[in-house]
Design a protein around this motif. Structure first.
Motif, PDB file in Angstrom:
ATOM      1  N   LEU A   2      17.249   0.829  36.795  1.00 29.93           N
ATOM      2  CA  LEU A   2      18.032  -0.142  37.545  1.00 29.93           C
ATOM      3  C   LEU A   2      17.660  -1.556  37.099  1.00 29.93           C
ATOM      4  N   PRO A   3      18.547  -2.233  36.385  1.00 27.78           N
ATOM      5  CA  PRO A   3      18.249  -3.560  35.849  1.00 27.78           C
ATOM      6  C   PRO A   3      17.805  -4.562  36.913  1.00 27.78           C
ATOM      7  N   ALA A   4      18.439  -4.540  38.063  1.00 23.74           N
ATOM      8  CA  ALA A   4      18.091  -5.500  39.114  1.00 23.74           C
ATOM      9  C   ALA A   4      16.661  -5.309  39.596  1.00 23.74           C
ATOM     10  N   ARG A   5      16.191  -4.072  39.603  1.00 26.46           N
ATOM     11  CA  ARG A   5      14.826  -3.806  40.053  1.00 26.46           C
ATOM     12  C   ARG A   5      13.815  -4.383  39.069  1.00 26.46           C
ATOM     13  N   LEU A   6      14.115  -4.326  37.781  1.00 25.78           N
ATOM     14  CA  LEU A   6      13.225  -4.921  36.768  1.00 25.78           C
ATOM     15  C   LEU A   6      13.152  -6.429  36.978  1.00 25.78           C
ATOM     16  N   GLN A  37      18.404  -8.760  28.125  1.00 29.33           N
ATOM     17  CA  GLN A  37      19.384  -7.693  27.922  1.00 29.33           C
ATOM     18  C   GLN A  37      19.091  -6.489  28.816  1.00 29.33           C
ATOM     19  N   TYR A  38      17.813  -6.190  29.024  1.00 30.93           N
ATOM     20  CA  TYR A  38      17.456  -5.091  29.919  1.00 30.93           C
ATOM     21  C   TYR A  38      17.832  -5.435  31.362  1.00 30.93           C
ATOM     22  N   HIS A  43      21.442  -3.427  27.477  1.00 29.23           N
ATOM     23  CA  HIS A  43      20.729  -2.370  26.762  1.00 29.23           C
ATOM     24  C   HIS A  43      19.782  -1.676  27.725  1.00 29.23           C
ATOM     25  N   ARG A  44      19.454  -0.438  27.427  1.00 28.27           N
ATOM     26  CA  ARG A  44      18.516   0.345  28.233  1.00 28.27           C
ATOM     27  C   ARG A  44      17.201   0.502  27.476  1.00 28.27           C
TER      28      ARG A  44
END
Length: 89
Positions: A2-6, A37-38, A43-44
């Motif tokens: 989950l990008p927002a969590r990062l 980007q993550y 990108h993942r």
């Protein structure tokens, strides 16, 4: 992932995108753009990269993959409560 969590974990740790990337092992020249980007979901990152981020951010690896926010926060609380200090390894 989950990008927002990062992004949230990075901000809670008071780290810039570049600093997080460098501490996680990304070359300084590309660290900011890769983390951006993550966080943006463009990108993942690999699971191994997420493990590096988790270590730097002092969160469990699973924190980035749990969909339910309340459950993720509870896992984080448990992790911080029971984490063995690195000096005891």
């Amino acid at each position: 992932m989950l990008p927002a969590r990062l992004k949230s974990a990075r901000q809670n740790a008071n780290l810039t995108q570049e600093r997080l990337g460098v501490l996680a092992g990304i070359e300084e020249e590309t660290a900011r753009s890769r983390v951006s980007q993550y966080e943006g979901g463009i990108h993942r990152p690999t699971f191994e990269m997420m493990c590096s981020f988790a270590k730097v951010l002092n969160v469990p690896e699973c924190y980035f993959y749990i969909v339910d926010d309340r459950f993720a926060e509870r896992i984080l609380e448990l992790y911080l409560e029971y984490k063995i200090p690195s000096s005891e390894y």
